[in-house]
Motif scaffolding. Sequence first.
Motif, PDB file in Angstrom:
ATOM      1  N   ILE A 144       3.558 -20.222  27.054  1.00 59.77           N
ATOM      2  CA  ILE A 144       4.272 -18.995  26.570  1.00 59.77           C
ATOM      3  C   ILE A 144       3.214 -17.852  26.846  1.00 59.77           C
ATOM      4  O   ILE A 144       2.205 -17.783  26.237  1.00 59.77           O
ATOM      5  N   GLU A 145       3.702 -16.598  27.447  1.00 63.14           N
ATOM      6  CA  GLU A 145       2.749 -15.483  27.910  1.00 63.14           C
ATOM      7  C   GLU A 145       3.263 -14.296  27.400  1.00 63.14           C
ATOM      8  O   GLU A 145       4.526 -14.120  27.817  1.00 63.14           O
ATOM      9  N   PRO A 146       2.698 -13.379  26.957  1.00 63.87           N
ATOM     10  CA  PRO A 146       3.303 -11.819  26.897  1.00 63.87           C
ATOM     11  C   PRO A 146       3.537 -11.462  27.966  1.00 63.87           C
ATOM     12  O   PRO A 146       2.870 -11.522  29.125  1.00 63.87           O
ATOM     13  N   VAL A 147       4.683 -10.918  28.149  1.00 61.43           N
ATOM     14  CA  VAL A 147       5.289 -10.357  29.235  1.00 61.43           C
ATOM     15  C   VAL A 147       5.353  -8.678  29.018  1.00 61.43           C
ATOM     16  O   VAL A 147       5.833  -8.210  28.341  1.00 61.43           O
ATOM     17  N   VAL A 148       4.508  -7.848  29.893  1.00 63.59           N
ATOM     18  CA  VAL A 148       4.246  -6.672  29.903  1.00 63.59           C
ATOM     19  C   VAL A 148       5.276  -5.936  30.803  1.00 63.59           C
ATOM     20  O   VAL A 148       5.119  -6.199  32.113  1.00 63.59           O
ATOM     21  N   LEU A 149       6.305  -5.242  30.526  1.00 63.56           N
ATOM     22  CA  LEU A 149       7.293  -4.969  31.468  1.00 63.56           C
ATOM     23  C   LEU A 149       7.167  -3.749  32.087  1.00 63.56           C
ATOM     24  O   LEU A 149       7.522  -3.272  33.066  1.00 63.56           O
ATOM     25  N   GLY A 150       6.138  -2.758  31.352  1.00 61.99           N
ATOM     26  CA  GLY A 150       5.741  -1.576  31.934  1.00 61.99           C
ATOM     27  C   GLY A 150       6.926  -0.596  31.608  1.00 61.99           C
ATOM     28  O   GLY A 150       7.824  -0.535  30.528  1.00 61.99           O
ATOM     29  N   ALA A 151       6.969   0.540  32.580  1.00 58.55           N
ATOM     30  CA  ALA A 151       7.946   1.690  32.164  1.00 58.55           C
ATOM     31  C   ALA A 151       9.407   0.997  32.382  1.00 58.55           C
ATOM     32  O   ALA A 151       9.687   0.248  33.796  1.00 58.55           O
TER      33      ALA A 151
END
Length: 204
Positions: free
Chosen positions: A82-89
Motif C-alpha cells: 500500500i502506498e499513499p495516494v496524493v490526489l493533488g488539487a
Amino acid sequence: MYAHLCVARSVADELRAGWGLHPAVIPNGVAYERFATTDPAARAAWRARLGPYVLTVGGIEARKGSLDLIEVYAPRVIGLGIEPVVLGAVRESDLPSLVTAADVFAFPSLKEGFGLAAMEALAAGVPLVVRDLPVLREVFGPAARFADTPEALATTLAHALTSDDPVRGALGREPAARHTWTEAAARHLEFYRSVTGGSHRRVG
C-alpha cells in the motif's frame, strides 16, 4: 481604527498572552448540507478508485503535519503493498463526496486556528482523528479522537478504522450543523457595528 477577531477562544488566549491583544471570538461556519447530503454514485466512484481510505486534506507542509502522517504509516503498510495516494488539487464540486466516502478523516496539523476541513468531515459523518491541540479540543471536544504524537496518531487512526461509534458520530454532526455561515456573518456585522458605533468607517 483597528479591531481584532479570532475564530477560536484558544487562539484569542494566545494573542492575549503573547501580544497583549484582546480579540473578539467569532467561530467559522461550515457548509453543513453540502457535506451531509452527497451523491451516492459519486461516493461509490471514490470507493472504487481508492478502496477503503483514510483522508487528509490540505497542503503538504510542516504546519499541516502531512509528512508526519506519511512517515508514521510507511513502515506499517510497506509489506502490504500500500502506498499513499496524493490526489493533488481536487475540484471543489468533488470534495464533499471524497470526504463522505472516507473511512476516517485525519487532521494532523501542528498549528490551526479552527480546523474547517475537519468540521466538514464531521458534517459528513466521518470519524475524525486530530492532533491534540488546545484549539482543536475547544472546537471538536468529544466528537473527535485526539493524538499528540505521530505514533499515537497512527494508533488512534487504526482504532477509528476498526470501531463503530454512532454516539461519537452524532456528537460530530451537532456542532457541524450549529456552525453556520449565516450565523458567522450576522455576528461579524454586529461586531463591526459595535466597534464603529454603527458608522461605515473602515475596520482594519
